[in-house]
Design an enzyme around this catalytic site. Structure first.
Site, PDB file in Angstrom:
ATOM      1  N   GLU A 142      45.588  42.339  47.927  1.00  0.00           N
ATOM      2  CA  GLU A 142      46.309  41.061  47.825  1.00  0.00           C
ATOM      3  C   GLU A 142      47.551  41.016  48.707  1.00  0.00           C
ATOM      4  OE1 GLU A 142      47.005  39.976  43.725  1.00  0.00           O
ATOM      5  OE2 GLU A 142      44.983  39.182  43.554  1.00  0.00           O
ATOM      6  N   GLU A 313      38.016  40.026  41.883  1.00  0.00           N
ATOM      7  CA  GLU A 313      38.589  40.214  40.547  1.00  0.00           C
ATOM      8  C   GLU A 313      38.337  38.935  39.751  1.00  0.00           C
ATOM      9  OE1 GLU A 313      42.723  41.339  40.754  1.00  0.00           O
ATOM     10  OE2 GLU A 313      42.362  42.851  42.305  1.00  0.00           O
TER      11      GLU A 313
HETATM   12  C1  GAL Z   1      45.754  40.840  40.752  1.00  0.00           C
HETATM   13  C2  GAL Z   1      45.850  42.238  41.327  1.00  0.00           C
HETATM   14  C3  GAL Z   1      45.363  43.293  40.364  1.00  0.00           C
HETATM   15  C4  GAL Z   1      45.923  43.033  38.994  1.00  0.00           C
HETATM   16  C5  GAL Z   1      45.515  41.658  38.545  1.00  0.00           C
HETATM   17  C6  GAL Z   1      45.954  41.311  37.151  1.00  0.00           C
HETATM   18  O1  GAL Z   1      46.694  40.012  41.329  1.00  0.00           O
HETATM   19  O2  GAL Z   1      45.120  42.345  42.527  1.00  0.00           O
HETATM   20  O3  GAL Z   1      45.760  44.558  40.828  1.00  0.00           O
HETATM   21  O4  GAL Z   1      47.310  43.149  39.031  1.00  0.00           O
HETATM   22  O5  GAL Z   1      46.070  40.725  39.421  1.00  0.00           O
HETATM   23  O6  GAL Z   1      45.551  40.021  36.792  1.00  0.00           O
END
Ligand code: GAL
Length: 637
Positions: A142, A313
């Site tokens: 990110e 994610e």
């Molecule tokens: C994203 C990040 C992850 C984790 C996640 C939590 O922004 O890439 O490492 O922090 O959020 O929701």
């Protein structure tokens, strides 16, 4: 579409890895992303690499039939590295160094840190570049998260000066382009130029725009360094980066061109809570997310990719980082998964496998609870996996609509909003939403995209018009909509010669003679016969030989029309957007469907999907069926 999860073997006793891997495979997962924050375990002391634990973790996953996505660990430089070169941290806009103790504490312009990144990425790629378990590489994590694209360090300042010299050639040219005679801001040498922060009042907007362009180029070149190493040492293995939601701090079209698979991190409930949505929408979609949030990003990042994209994610339950963190309605995790497939994703990976009992994200749900029992989402993953198995790979049908998205436009509007509720992302999102509410599939494309093959084109706003763009629209055979402020700035952030819309004046037949912004709550009615829209937030005065196509109650132009091209000179509210979409679709011969609130449809080459984002059952006339909350309906084409 493949399913996966984000896994941190370094967080768990080795004794449970094999069981984790077995359970992942049993749940229907086949991809596991690991490693992106593991630098302190890979290299606990400078130059001492500890690979054995990672070898065993990868082998354990592989033995269970899983393939692995390895993240380069450059988002989390270890303490010893920061102590060795304390000036590698980013400096914030207030001039303060960012501290150690969380993540992303680095400056994209620090040459020493870049060298360290090349070193660790090379070591990792030498170790695993040819490993049969590795399905993909992820660079860093990110870019830009936690407000980290801009840094005001000495390293950034000196790189910026070089960037300016390459762009302008001479300080005189820079002074002329920026208009530095104003307030005696002229420079005699590039070495005199600083980043645009800590000024008494606002810095020159041209200075800011170039700083943003420069910072975006730094992200791109930082990423490129890793990509070049990975391509050399792991030939043929695809490379991804995981982009964020509602995030415009660097040009994702640029970074997207350098990687093989554009992925993004989908947290629909967190995004609903954190962004501009009304209290009513936040309540109505509390546990589902607004029906266009995930889809918007799917279509945006598909347009930032070279054709391959996915979700790295996926929110599986309550997150920890929004102001309020509700649980998804039962069914939503499966719905979000299938919706990604309906937009052509090649993967969806859940964040994270097991909820961590320690540190910053201990309140963030996973597919398992910290005690290893299954959390609510686990069964939904199984359900989604079963549907995916049944329907097979999904390829997008050709969308009739192109919606033009520009990162530079976001910067221009952000630097000089002129009215505080003129928000670029909101304008594009609302336009997207108006199209989706009428059942249309949309491609969100860069201004440089080839527009042939689309039936209609919408440009919510494009203040700086790239070379050739006006000609491309003129040649486009179908209705075009240009939103307010299009063509309102030159490439160096000045009012264009002959006034706005500059390069679009001939195409639109209008000249903008004055603009005004309206405070929140002000709504000036449109003409009665035109369907109840109101002018809010923004209005432009138009000089034109053309009679307006749509006017407000006082007869002022709202939309002007010339040869298939519309120029909308106000912030378009939902009623106006709906009216414009109807007119354009009518002209283009594109069929519309007025979907009930909360319902969205999406076509692939083989299936038509319908999704119910409402918290209650909804009767869907075109299906002749009632969809329960958080459910989907699938028909073969
Ligand atoms: C994203 C990040 C992850 C984790 C996640 C939590 O922004 O890439 O490492 O922090 O959020 O929701």
């Amino acid at each position: 579409m493949k399913l996966g999860c984000c896994y941190y073997p370094e967080h768990w006793p080795e004794a449970i890895w094999a069981d984790d891997a077995r359970r992942m495979a049993e749940m229907g997962l086949n991809l596991v992303r690991i490693g992106e924050f593991a630098w302190s375990r890979i290299e606990p002391e400078p130059g001492q690499y500890h690979w054995s634990w990672l070898d065993r973790a990868i082998d354990t996953l592989h033995a269970a039939g899983l393939t692995v996505i390895i993240g380069t660990p450059t988002a989390t430089p270890p303490k010893w590295l920061v102590d060795r070169m304390p000036d590698m941290v980013a400096i914030d806009e207030q001039g303060r160094p960012r501290g150690f103790g969380s993540r992303r504490h680095y400056c994209f312009s620090h040459e020493g840190y870049r060298a360290e990144c090349r070193r660790i990425v090379t070591a990792l790629a030498e170790r695993y570049g040819e490993h049969p378990a590795i399905a993909m590489w992820q660079t860093d994590n990110e870019y830009g998260c936690h407000d980290t694209v801009l840094s005001f360090s000495d390293g950034a300042a000196s790189a910026f000066r070089g960037w300016l010299a390459a762009r302008y050639g001479s300080p005189e040219a820079l002074n002329a382009a920026w208009g530095n005679v104003f307030w005696s801001m002229e420079y005699r040498r590039f070495a005199e130029v600083d980043p645009p922060h800590l000024t008494v009042t606002e810095a020159n907007p041209a200075h800011w725009l170039d700083y943003r362009r420069f910072a975006s180029d730094q992200v791109r070149s930082f990423n490129r360094e890793q990509v070049d190493i990975l391509r050399r040492l792991s030939p043929g293995t695809p490379i991804t980066h995981n982009f964020m939601g509602f995030f415009t701090e660097f040009d994702h079209h640029d970074v997207g061109r350098d990687i093989d698979v554009a992925t993004w991190d989908s947290y629909p409930l967190g995004f609903l809570e954190q962004f501009w949505f009304s209290a009513k929408e936040k309540a109505a979609y509390l546990r589902q997310g607004h029906p266009d949030i995930a889809a918007f990003h799917h279509d945006l990042y598909r347009g930032c990719s070279n054709g391959r994209w996915g979700v790295m994610e996926q929110q599986p339950g309550p997150v920890n980082w929004a102001r309020f963190n509700p649980a998804p309605l039962p069914g939503m995790v499966a719905l979000w998964t299938l919706e990604a497939a309906a937009h052509g994703a090649e993967m969806t990976s859940y964040f994270r496998w097991r909820q961590a009992p320690f540190a910053q994200e201990q309140m963030h749900a996973g597919l398992l609870r910290p005690d290893s029992s299954e959390a609510e989402a686990a069964d939904e993953v199984r359900a989604a996996a079963a549907v995916l198995q049944e329907i097979g790979p999904q390829v997008c049908a050709k969308a009739p609509v192109a919606l033009v998205f520009s990162y530079e436009a976001a910067w221009v509007i952000g630097i000089q909003p002129q009215g505080q509720s003129f928000r670029y992302l909101e304008l594009v999102f609302e336009t997207y939403s108006a199209l989706r509410a009428k059942g249309l599939d949309v491609d969100i494309v860069a201004p440089s995209a080839d527009l042939s093959g689309y039936r209609m084109v919408l440009v919510p706003t494009l203040p700086i018009v790239p070379e050739g763009f006006a000609e491309k629209l003129a040649a486009f055979d179908g209705p075009v909509l240009l939103g307010p402020r299009s063509g309102s700035k030159s490439p160096s952030f000045c009012i264009p010669e002959g006034l706005a819309p500059g390069a679009l004046r001939d195409l639109t037949g209008v000249t903008v003679t004055r603009v005004e912004s309206l405070r929140d709550g002000v709504a000036e009615a449109g003409a009665k016969e035109t369907g109840g829209f109101a002018v809010t937030r923004w209005r432009e005065d138009i000089a034109s030989d053309l009679a307006p196509e749509l006017a407000d109650a006082a007869g002022r132009a709202v939309v002007s029309y010339k040869d298939g091209v519309r120029y909308c000179s106000v912030w378009p509210d939902r009623a106006l957007l709906a009216l414009l979409v109807e007119r354009m679709a009518g002209e283009a011969g594109v069929e519309l469907r007025n979907l009930p609130e909360g319902i969205r449809v999406r076509r692939t080459q083989t299936h038509v999907f319908a999704f119910n984002y409402a918290a209650e059952p909804v009767f869907v006339p075109h299906l002749g069926a009632t969809l329960p909350p958080a459910s989907w309906h699938l028909d073969p084409v």
